[in-house]
Design a protein around this motif. Sequence first.
Motif, PDB file in Angstrom:
ATOM      1  N   ASP A 160       7.098   7.543  -6.315  1.00 41.29           N
ATOM      2  CA  ASP A 160       6.413   8.093  -5.145  1.00 41.29           C
ATOM      3  C   ASP A 160       6.854   9.543  -4.995  1.00 41.29           C
ATOM      4  O   ASP A 160       7.988   9.893  -5.326  1.00 41.29           O
ATOM      5  CB  ASP A 160       6.844   7.361  -3.859  1.00 41.29           C
ATOM      6  N   LYS A 164       7.434   7.234   3.049  1.00 42.60           N
ATOM      7  CA  LYS A 164       6.325   6.859   3.930  1.00 42.60           C
ATOM      8  C   LYS A 164       6.835   6.030   5.103  1.00 42.60           C
ATOM      9  O   LYS A 164       7.330   4.926   4.907  1.00 42.60           O
ATOM     10  CB  LYS A 164       5.305   6.040   3.145  1.00 42.60           C
ATOM     11  N   LYS A 184       6.598   1.802   0.126  1.00 43.28           N
ATOM     12  CA  LYS A 184       6.557   2.602  -1.100  1.00 43.28           C
ATOM     13  C   LYS A 184       5.368   2.125  -1.938  1.00 43.28           C
ATOM     14  O   LYS A 184       4.919   0.976  -1.823  1.00 43.28           O
ATOM     15  CB  LYS A 184       7.859   2.493  -1.900  1.00 43.28           C
ATOM     16  N   GLY A 185       4.878   3.003  -2.800  1.00 39.53           N
ATOM     17  CA  GLY A 185       3.763   2.640  -3.649  1.00 39.53           C
ATOM     18  C   GLY A 185       3.000   3.890  -4.017  1.00 39.53           C
ATOM     19  O   GLY A 185       2.767   4.755  -3.186  1.00 39.53           O
ATOM     20  N   SER A 186       2.620   3.972  -5.283  1.00 32.83           N
ATOM     21  CA  SER A 186       1.965   5.184  -5.763  1.00 32.83           C
ATOM     22  C   SER A 186       1.029   4.848  -6.900  1.00 32.83           C
ATOM     23  O   SER A 186       0.503   5.724  -7.561  1.00 32.83           O
ATOM     24  CB  SER A 186       3.040   6.169  -6.215  1.00 32.83           C
ATOM     25  N   MET A 196       3.987  -2.154  -4.598  1.00 39.12           N
ATOM     26  CA  MET A 196       3.844  -1.796  -3.205  1.00 39.12           C
ATOM     27  C   MET A 196       4.787  -2.666  -2.400  1.00 39.12           C
ATOM     28  O   MET A 196       4.700  -3.877  -2.434  1.00 39.12           O
ATOM     29  CB  MET A 196       2.407  -2.032  -2.746  1.00 39.12           C
ATOM     30  N   ILE A 277       0.033   5.444   1.231  1.00 42.54           N
ATOM     31  CA  ILE A 277       0.121   5.011  -0.170  1.00 42.54           C
ATOM     32  C   ILE A 277      -1.052   5.583  -0.968  1.00 42.54           C
ATOM     33  O   ILE A 277      -0.880   6.107  -2.068  1.00 42.54           O
ATOM     34  CB  ILE A 277       0.182   3.474  -0.257  1.00 42.54           C
TER      35      ILE A 277
END
Lengths: 410, 410
Positions: A160, A164, A184-186, A196, A277
């Motif tokens: 990431d 967030k 989190k997550g990208s 995620m 995200i």
Amino acid sequence: MSLPVSPLAPAQFPTLPAISGVRFATANSGMRYKGRDDLLLAVFPEGTSVAGVFTKNSMPGEPVVWGRKILSKGTARALVVNSGIANVFTGAAGTETVLQTARTAAELVGGLPEEVYVASTGVIGNKVPTEYITNTLPGMMDGLDEGNAEAAAKAILTTDTFAKGATATCKIGDQTVTLSGFAKGSGMIAPDMATMLAFLFTDANIPSAILQQLLAETNEKSFNCVTVDSDTSTSDTALLFATNTAGNTAPSSATDPALDGFRAALLEIMQDLAIQIAKDGEGASKFITVNVTGAESDTSAKVIALAIANSPLVKTAIAGEDANWGRVVMAVGKSGEKADRDNLRLEICGVLIAEKGAPFAGYKEEQITDHMKGQDITIDVDVAVGTGTSTAWTCDLTHGYIEINADYRS
Amino acid sequence: MSLPVSPLAPAQFPTLPAISGVRFATANSGMRYKGRDDLLLAVFPEGTSVAGVFTKNSMPGEPVVWGRKILSKGTARALVVNSGIANVFTGAAGTETVLQTARTAAELVGGLPEEVYVASTGVIGNKVPTEYITNTLPGMMDGLDEGNAEAAAKAILTTDTFAKGATATCKIGDQTVTLSGFAKGSGMIAPDMATMLAFLFTDANIPSAILQQLLAETNEKSFNCVTVDSDTSTSDTALLFATNTAGNTAPSSATDPALDGFRAALLEIMQDLAIQIAKDGEGASKFITVNVTGAESDTSAKVIALAIANSPLVKTAIAGEDANWGRVVMAVGKSGEKADRDNLRLEICGVLIAEKGAPFAGYKEEQITDHMKGQDITIDVDVAVGTGTSTAWTCDLTHGYIEINADYRS
């Protein structure tokens, strides 16, 4: 590979208020990353309720298997998250890692191993060296602090480009309660698995069975509406912890009107995190909102919205600032859902482009050129067969995505 | 934008033998492309049977609507294909274009408008200027020739980088019959719609009802096993024309053993063309074959194979020559089909990587490094729940894909 921060990132991480008794500590375990914390310990007061939703992928990681198993107990005392190695497809060794982590944390914070939630994010198929976690946890106890939320949000990141967080307050009866969370997550980062993760906290007094219904329902309208590249992770996890310390009267059911404000606040922070995200999607240069109306049902609308949001063709056109609306029509048609071609209506960024199955006579491409150069792109489609509606959020598909996923090791 | 020829292209276009009475002419209609032919007229002898399969997209182009409508008649006298504008989402004007094209061709070659098949490929949502087709057709009659197949294969291309042909012979009873065909398709090229078209010809004597069963069945194992980017075109069409001139005894049904050789030959050329489409996928640098075994059914195996073949994560890893096998496991899991995580077996390019739900102890990444640098990548997955099998063909996802689809107009 150090990635530039997404151009769609918010100006700053929000100030997350303390939730009484929810304390965080982070550390570098030495497992994989250097120069940053990769291990999070969160501790909850006795009597904390918990709800969870997990990936639908049939190859789940061991932490997901564990979380599903202990969820029926309904109480939580700790959460341990490591980033760098995902503990997926690791066989019996992976099960052992989770068990030892839960046992170690339970001994340290009190409670049972079945009250310790675990999440891992990173490379798939590599064994987690358990001792890096179990040897590091004891030293983290002294650092536990209610004000550590931003450090916690950072410790769970893999690739990431920004942390967030989101927060809200609401009333249950006369009592004000607080919600906060981070995620989190990208998308998918070679050689890592997409993951995620979202962790949400509140001081509200809500029994776990009701909490679970609220989370599952809200999840459908938030994290389940976001896509970067259609690849479903093996580790997706969202957990909601309620410390029950706020002093509100416990609701009688998930449909208790006293929960209306809480439901709205929960949806608000989960949608906020879901949108963040998408804005940190790999290589993202534009944020895309797809609104579908007129579908046979809300479920059907969601399938159509995700077909558009997942179409490489739609996403590359937007990356190229090209209002190639025929691709949206194609994506509606490939969704397999009911739609009336001859009454379809399509707007992009508020400009009417097509209606009644043909291009709108008054549409001129120059109307939309400036909109396409912006960072926020909205697609509105009415498929003219019913009253179902849904929204999906995604980002465009750029060279950055290929660079991150194919060129990582070169 | 002139695209370089795919590195996966065959050395040359095959010599397609004449099929008695099947004649081709091509011309430049002036509609869109310059310096190349964009209009194909194919003429068939009286008594020619026809079979067809079309896109499942619910926003089909007008030529697809027309083809579905006339197919029950079962006979064909002509085929008209234009490239450059797709005649999709064009309303009543699009219907009129198809009708006028069919009427004009029927007057020229004999037969009824309902014996004239039409296909269009190119931009969606633009009206086809009908007169460019109807004014050009008469002048093409003098050029009709049985030996024109390569020119025909070239006239239907849009942004394909090479023409795709295939041929085979077989026996029906004692009689040798010939099959040949050509196809176009390369994924999605901004600002064009993806379009897969295939036209197949044989002199075999086979009634249209039987021909239709053979084509539908074979299509499932060929064109329906190929994907470039998961976006289903609005114009996909495969037509099989049989002139019935070869002199074989007509088969009694689609299961007549006399058809065994024909069925195999038809499958051979359709798979050959399907593979050529994958090898001309936008930006392709590697050809990928995904074999799934051990599934609950063949249908389930196909869903799993396509989940792997459509995963941006798998495709970018292969583009990066990275044997990131965890992504294959993820794709199996996201397919939604039954699979036994704890008995999954995975080979890439013949090297055993994982079995029984964990990495194979003897696997070392250097075993596979050289394979990943090659142009042909094979993925074999056994999901250990049954006997279903399927194969899918695709290509990798590279910067070339983004360039073609996003940067086309810059």
